[in-house]
Design a protein around this motif. Structure first.
Motif, PDB file in Angstrom:
ATOM      1  N   PHE A 101       8.627  -0.468  -6.008  1.00 16.22           N
ATOM      2  CA  PHE A 101       8.071   0.612  -5.197  1.00 16.22           C
ATOM      3  C   PHE A 101       8.255   1.953  -5.914  1.00 16.22           C
ATOM      4  CE2 PHE A 101       8.717   3.691  -1.611  1.00 16.22           C
ATOM      5  CZ  PHE A 101       7.470   3.589  -1.019  1.00 16.22           C
ATOM      6  N   ILE A 153      -2.688   5.518  -4.951  1.00 17.56           N
ATOM      7  CA  ILE A 153      -2.545   4.422  -3.990  1.00 17.56           C
ATOM      8  C   ILE A 153      -3.922   3.921  -3.562  1.00 17.56           C
ATOM      9  CG2 ILE A 153      -1.796   3.836  -1.641  1.00 17.56           C
ATOM     10  CD1 ILE A 153       0.598   5.725  -2.106  1.00 17.56           C
ATOM     11  N   PHE A 164       6.060   2.193  -9.109  1.00 16.94           N
ATOM     12  CA  PHE A 164       4.660   2.513  -8.801  1.00 16.94           C
ATOM     13  C   PHE A 164       4.505   4.026  -8.597  1.00 16.94           C
ATOM     14  CE2 PHE A 164       1.062   3.358  -6.160  1.00 16.94           C
ATOM     15  CZ  PHE A 164       0.111   2.396  -6.454  1.00 16.94           C
ATOM     16  N   LEU A 165       5.366   4.624  -7.789  1.00 16.75           N
ATOM     17  CA  LEU A 165       5.271   6.051  -7.498  1.00 16.75           C
ATOM     18  C   LEU A 165       5.581   6.904  -8.727  1.00 16.75           C
ATOM     19  CD1 LEU A 165       7.104   6.035  -4.043  1.00 16.75           C
ATOM     20  CD2 LEU A 165       4.635   6.153  -4.415  1.00 16.75           C
ATOM     21  N   PHE A 221      -0.349  -1.735  -4.565  1.00 19.40           N
ATOM     22  CA  PHE A 221       0.595  -1.105  -3.636  1.00 19.40           C
ATOM     23  C   PHE A 221       0.932  -2.055  -2.487  1.00 19.40           C
ATOM     24  CE2 PHE A 221       1.769   1.772  -0.121  1.00 19.40           C
ATOM     25  CZ  PHE A 221       2.739   2.524  -0.751  1.00 19.40           C
TER      26      PHE A 221
END
Length: 223
Positions: free
Chosen positions: A209, A129, A212-213, A136
């Motif tokens: 979201f 991040i 991304f993680l 992000f």
């Protein structure tokens, strides 16, 4: 059917004991299997925008109604909610970021992300991040996303974690102990005919979201 599910859970909250549950076991079976069917419908529809969850079985995503009371001062034997965690590679047992649905009288919610990652993974998530903060922020600050998921949820450290500069402009993000978002819903949200379409819309916002993680989570677990 969600109206009946919430009605049952409301009664269970008032009579949370094994004798009441035994007398109402048939009713529980009806509403529980109805929720299971709803979760399966959600999975099948969500696979259209998140192919990674295609083929997931609702049974693998749903949580048991029975509480583990061995180390809890609250000896109520049953949970007062129905919930499911929809994530690839294991459903509720998955280590990946996913989608969470929670039906509870006066406590309904939709949520997603990565909850309680182990310390080494949490460090990696913070690092990624930090190194990709613009990407992000483009996700979590998107107006449509923020309308549904206004902020990161969960506990935070009091200070910046070690290894990161104290003058980082978005330090409050890195102080989080996990990376989840939630959207509290009134009971009426799930009692209307269009609740599944609305849930789909809210979960669709979560997909970038989670993606991304999961890039970091997959690297951590070697997936």
């Amino acid at each position: 059917m969600n109206r009946e599910i919430l009605r049952f859970l409301r009664e269970l909250t008032l009579h949370n004991d094994r004798e009441w549950f035994r007398l109402h076991k048939d009713q529980y079976e009806v509403v529980y299997h109805a929720f299971q069917e709803e979760v399966q419908q959600l999975i099948d529809r969500m696979a259209l925008f998140d192919p990674e969850i295609r083929g997931l079985d609702a049974k693998d995503c749903m949580f048991r109604i029975y509480r583990d009371i061995r180390f809890s001062p609250d000896k109520s034997p049953y949970k007062n909610h129905f919930a499911a965690y929809i994530a690839s590679r294991g459903g509720r047992r998955s280590d990946r970021a996913g989608y969470y649905i929670h039906l509870q009288p006066d406590g309904c919610m939709l949520a997603g992300g990565s909850w309680c990652p182990p310390a080494p993974l949490l460090k990696m998530l913070r690092k990624d991040i930090y190194e990709n903060i613009d990407d992000f922020l483009a996700i979590v600050e998107d107006p449509a996303f923020k309308r549904v998921y206004p902020e990161l949820a969960g506990e935070t450290l009091k200070r910046m974690p070690a290894g990161f500069p104290s003058d980082f402009p978005q330090e409050e993000i890195l102080r989080h102990k996990d990376f989840t978002v939630l959207s509290k819903k009134p009971d009426a949200f799930f009692e209307t005919d269009g609740w599944m379409e609305k849930t789909m819309d809210d979960f669709r916002l979560l997909q970038p979201f989670n993606r991304f993680l999961n890039y970091t989570i997959d690297a951590y677990f070697g997936l």
